[in-house]
Design a protein around this motif. Structure first.
Motif, PDB file in Angstrom:
ATOM      1  N   GLY A  43      32.445  88.083  33.820  1.00 49.46           N
ATOM      2  CA  GLY A  43      32.534  86.994  32.852  1.00 49.46           C
ATOM      3  C   GLY A  43      33.948  86.607  32.487  1.00 49.46           C
ATOM      4  N   ARG A  44      34.944  87.158  33.182  1.00 51.04           N
ATOM      5  CA  ARG A  44      36.351  86.834  32.925  1.00 51.04           C
ATOM      6  C   ARG A  44      36.710  85.555  33.682  1.00 51.04           C
ATOM      7  NH1 ARG A  44      41.154  89.099  35.685  1.00 51.04           N
ATOM      8  NH2 ARG A  44      39.493  89.863  36.991  1.00 51.04           N
ATOM      9  N   GLU A  45      37.277  84.572  32.978  1.00 50.77           N
ATOM     10  CA  GLU A  45      37.646  83.303  33.613  1.00 50.77           C
ATOM     11  C   GLU A  45      38.853  83.514  34.517  1.00 50.77           C
ATOM     12  OE1 GLU A  45      38.852  78.750  32.354  1.00 50.77           O
ATOM     13  OE2 GLU A  45      38.203  80.150  30.804  1.00 50.77           O
ATOM     14  N   VAL A  46      38.724  83.090  35.790  1.00 54.59           N
ATOM     15  CA  VAL A  46      39.799  83.283  36.767  1.00 54.59           C
ATOM     16  C   VAL A  46      40.393  81.965  37.253  1.00 54.59           C
ATOM     17  CG1 VAL A  46      39.035  85.560  37.532  1.00 54.59           C
ATOM     18  CG2 VAL A  46      38.097  83.539  38.640  1.00 54.59           C
ATOM     19  N   ILE A  47      39.614  80.895  37.219  1.00 52.92           N
ATOM     20  CA  ILE A  47      40.075  79.575  37.656  1.00 52.92           C
ATOM     21  C   ILE A  47      39.533  78.537  36.680  1.00 52.92           C
ATOM     22  CG2 ILE A  47      40.024  77.825  39.494  1.00 52.92           C
ATOM     23  CD1 ILE A  47      39.399  80.099  41.479  1.00 52.92           C
ATOM     24  N   THR A  48      40.371  77.572  36.333  1.00 56.83           N
ATOM     25  CA  THR A  48      39.931  76.423  35.539  1.00 56.83           C
ATOM     26  C   THR A  48      40.220  75.169  36.345  1.00 56.83           C
ATOM     27  OG1 THR A  48      40.447  77.562  33.475  1.00 56.83           O
ATOM     28  CG2 THR A  48      40.195  75.180  33.356  1.00 56.83           C
ATOM     29  N   VAL A  49      39.233  74.300  36.448  1.00 59.95           N
ATOM     30  CA  VAL A  49      39.371  73.035  37.167  1.00 59.95           C
ATOM     31  C   VAL A  49      39.173  71.910  36.150  1.00 59.95           C
ATOM     32  CG1 VAL A  49      38.469  71.573  39.010  1.00 59.95           C
ATOM     33  CG2 VAL A  49      38.473  74.063  39.297  1.00 59.95           C
ATOM     34  N   ASN A  50      40.201  71.089  35.961  1.00 62.60           N
ATOM     35  CA  ASN A  50      40.120  69.963  35.023  1.00 62.60           C
ATOM     36  C   ASN A  50      39.983  68.664  35.806  1.00 62.60           C
ATOM     37  OD1 ASN A  50      40.464  71.397  32.539  1.00 62.60           O
ATOM     38  ND2 ASN A  50      42.584  71.719  33.132  1.00 62.60           N
ATOM     39  N   ARG A  51      38.965  67.897  35.448  1.00 63.64           N
ATOM     40  CA  ARG A  51      38.725  66.611  36.098  1.00 63.64           C
ATOM     41  C   ARG A  51      38.733  65.499  35.055  1.00 63.64           C
ATOM     42  NH1 ARG A  51      33.327  63.785  38.175  1.00 63.64           N
ATOM     43  NH2 ARG A  51      34.257  62.417  39.717  1.00 63.64           N
ATOM     44  N   PRO A  52      39.727  64.605  35.112  1.00 69.26           N
ATOM     45  CA  PRO A  52      39.731  63.480  34.172  1.00 69.26           C
ATOM     46  C   PRO A  52      38.778  62.373  34.644  1.00 69.26           C
ATOM     47  CG  PRO A  52      41.657  63.372  35.582  1.00 69.26           C
ATOM     48  CD  PRO A  52      40.910  64.629  35.957  1.00 69.26           C
ATOM     49  N   LEU A  53      38.451  61.486  33.738  1.00 70.21           N
ATOM     50  CA  LEU A  53      37.648  60.316  34.081  1.00 70.21           C
ATOM     51  C   LEU A  53      38.478  59.440  35.012  1.00 70.21           C
ATOM     52  CD1 LEU A  53      35.074  58.590  33.564  1.00 70.21           C
ATOM     53  CD2 LEU A  53      36.335  57.525  31.693  1.00 70.21           C
ATOM     54  N   ARG A  54      37.949  59.133  36.171  1.00 71.56           N
ATOM     55  CA  ARG A  54      38.676  58.339  37.170  1.00 71.56           C
ATOM     56  C   ARG A  54      37.728  57.362  37.856  1.00 71.56           C
ATOM     57  NH1 ARG A  54      44.146  59.081  38.539  1.00 71.56           N
ATOM     58  NH2 ARG A  54      44.899  60.885  37.440  1.00 71.56           N
ATOM     59  N   CYS A  55      38.306  56.478  38.655  1.00 74.43           N
ATOM     60  CA  CYS A  55      37.562  55.479  39.425  1.00 74.43           C
ATOM     61  C   CYS A  55      37.040  56.107  40.718  1.00 74.43           C
ATOM     62  CB  CYS A  55      38.492  54.314  39.743  1.00 74.43           C
ATOM     63  SG  CYS A  55      37.690  52.951  40.571  1.00 74.43           S
ATOM     64  N   ASN A  56      35.995  55.524  41.289  1.00 74.54           N
ATOM     65  CA  ASN A  56      35.438  56.019  42.541  1.00 74.54           C
ATOM     66  C   ASN A  56      34.990  54.843  43.401  1.00 74.54           C
ATOM     67  OD1 ASN A  56      34.453  57.690  44.524  1.00 74.54           O
ATOM     68  ND2 ASN A  56      32.549  58.145  43.465  1.00 74.54           N
ATOM     69  N   SER A  57      35.949  54.130  43.957  1.00 76.31           N
ATOM     70  CA  SER A  57      35.621  52.972  44.770  1.00 76.31           C
ATOM     71  C   SER A  57      36.632  52.807  45.891  1.00 76.31           C
ATOM     72  CB  SER A  57      35.612  51.700  43.908  1.00 76.31           C
ATOM     73  OG  SER A  57      35.485  50.562  44.720  1.00 76.31           O
ATOM     74  N   CYS A  58      36.131  52.546  47.089  1.00 78.03           N
ATOM     75  CA  CYS A  58      37.053  52.320  48.203  1.00 78.03           C
ATOM     76  C   CYS A  58      37.768  50.969  48.059  1.00 78.03           C
ATOM     77  CB  CYS A  58      36.321  52.400  49.540  1.00 78.03           C
ATOM     78  SG  CYS A  58      35.112  51.092  49.796  1.00 78.03           S
ATOM     79  N   TRP A  59      37.315  50.132  47.143  1.00 75.87           N
ATOM     80  CA  TRP A  59      37.937  48.817  46.952  1.00 75.87           C
ATOM     81  C   TRP A  59      38.996  48.844  45.863  1.00 75.87           C
ATOM     82  CZ3 TRP A  59      36.810  46.618  51.131  1.00 75.87           C
ATOM     83  CH2 TRP A  59      35.560  46.786  51.709  1.00 75.87           C
ATOM     84  N   CYS A  60      39.115  49.955  45.173  1.00 74.44           N
ATOM     85  CA  CYS A  60      40.095  50.058  44.087  1.00 74.44           C
ATOM     86  C   CYS A  60      41.096  51.163  44.428  1.00 74.44           C
ATOM     87  CB  CYS A  60      39.376  50.381  42.781  1.00 74.44           C
ATOM     88  SG  CYS A  60      40.491  50.472  41.380  1.00 74.44           S
ATOM     89  N   PRO A  61      42.302  50.799  44.901  1.00 77.23           N
ATOM     90  CA  PRO A  61      43.259  51.815  45.347  1.00 77.23           C
ATOM     91  C   PRO A  61      44.055  52.486  44.222  1.00 77.23           C
ATOM     92  CG  PRO A  61      44.131  49.635  45.748  1.00 77.23           C
ATOM     93  CD  PRO A  61      42.743  49.445  45.199  1.00 77.23           C
ATOM     94  N   CYS A  62      43.747  52.190  42.978  1.00 81.93           N
ATOM     95  CA  CYS A  62      44.472  52.831  41.888  1.00 81.93           C
ATOM     96  C   CYS A  62      43.514  53.662  41.046  1.00 81.93           C
ATOM     97  CB  CYS A  62      45.158  51.786  41.011  1.00 81.93           C
ATOM     98  SG  CYS A  62      44.051  50.542  40.362  1.00 81.93           S
ATOM     99  N   TYR A  63      44.065  54.637  40.362  1.00 84.03           N
ATOM    100  CA  TYR A  63      43.323  55.502  39.458  1.00 84.03           C
ATOM    101  C   TYR A  63      42.199  56.250  40.193  1.00 84.03           C
ATOM    102  CZ  TYR A  63      42.648  56.878  34.614  1.00 84.03           C
ATOM    103  OH  TYR A  63      42.607  57.581  33.448  1.00 84.03           O
TER     104      TYR A  63
END
Length: 194
Positions: free
Chosen positions: A51-71
């Motif tokens: 139960g000891r935390e060894v890795i933390t992965v932070n994911r911010p809110l981002r875009c998910n589109s092949c037509w939007c090359p930013c963010y």
């Protein structure tokens, strides 16, 4: 499933013998899970069997589109928690899913290139891990086909990471983060639509 409520993801991470070595839980706000769905901001806490935390992965809110090359999509990997060891960053490409694994200074270390179609209908989906110049494949992250019923009616997926054993542990931690990102981006579907 009846209410169409998206729940936090939970993962088991096993070694090649099928023994659980880590488990991961998603921490996110119900509002984000419901209204931002697979694009939601979240934190994934990877813990060992004690139960000891060894890795933390932070994911911010981002875009998910092949037509939007930013963010575009990006993850921050901390191992141990509080110490940034790398990032997984989506790179814009109109045809293929492309990502880089970066060190703590955001310098590219490896590239990951996915297939043109990631639906995985009746077969595995492989994301090739390549050198920076993309000339040499050194491994892969695979989403395994688990059968029609499991793929259509559940959110349970099986992934495998195949990389050289001598690869730096911080890069291996980033590969685990990449696996989580691929699950969110390409294979998670909302139960509200069923």
């Amino acid at each position: 499933m009846i209410l169409g409520t998206e729940t936090s993801n939970k993962y088991e991470i096993k070694n090649s013998l099928g023994q659980r070595i880590y488990f991961a839980v998603e921490e996110s706000i119900c509002f984000n899970r419901t209204f931002c769905s697979t694009l939601r901001a979240c934190t994934l806490k990877v813990m060992d069997n004690s139960g000891r935390e060894v890795i933390t992965v932070n994911r911010p809110l981002r875009c998910n589109s092949c037509w939007c090359p930013c963010y575009l999509q990006e993850l921050e990997i901390q191992a141990p928690p509080g110490t940034i060891v790398g990032y997984v960053a989506q790179k814009w490409d109109p045809f293929l899913p492309k990502f880089t694994i970066q060190n703590a200074n955001k310098e590219d270390i490896l590239k990951i290139v996915g297939p043109c179609a990631t639906c995985g209908c009746f077969g595995d989906v492989d994301f090739e891990v390549k050198t920076i110049n993309e000339k040499l494949t050194i491994g892969k992250i695979s989403k395994y086909w688990s059968g029609f019923v499991n793929d259509v009616f559940t959110n349970a997926d099986n992934f495998g990471i195949h990389v050289p054993a001598d690869l730096d542990v911080t890069v291996k931690a980033a590969m685990i983060g990449a696996c989580f990102l691929f699950d969110f981006m390409f294979f998670e579907h909302s139960l509200a639509g069923l």
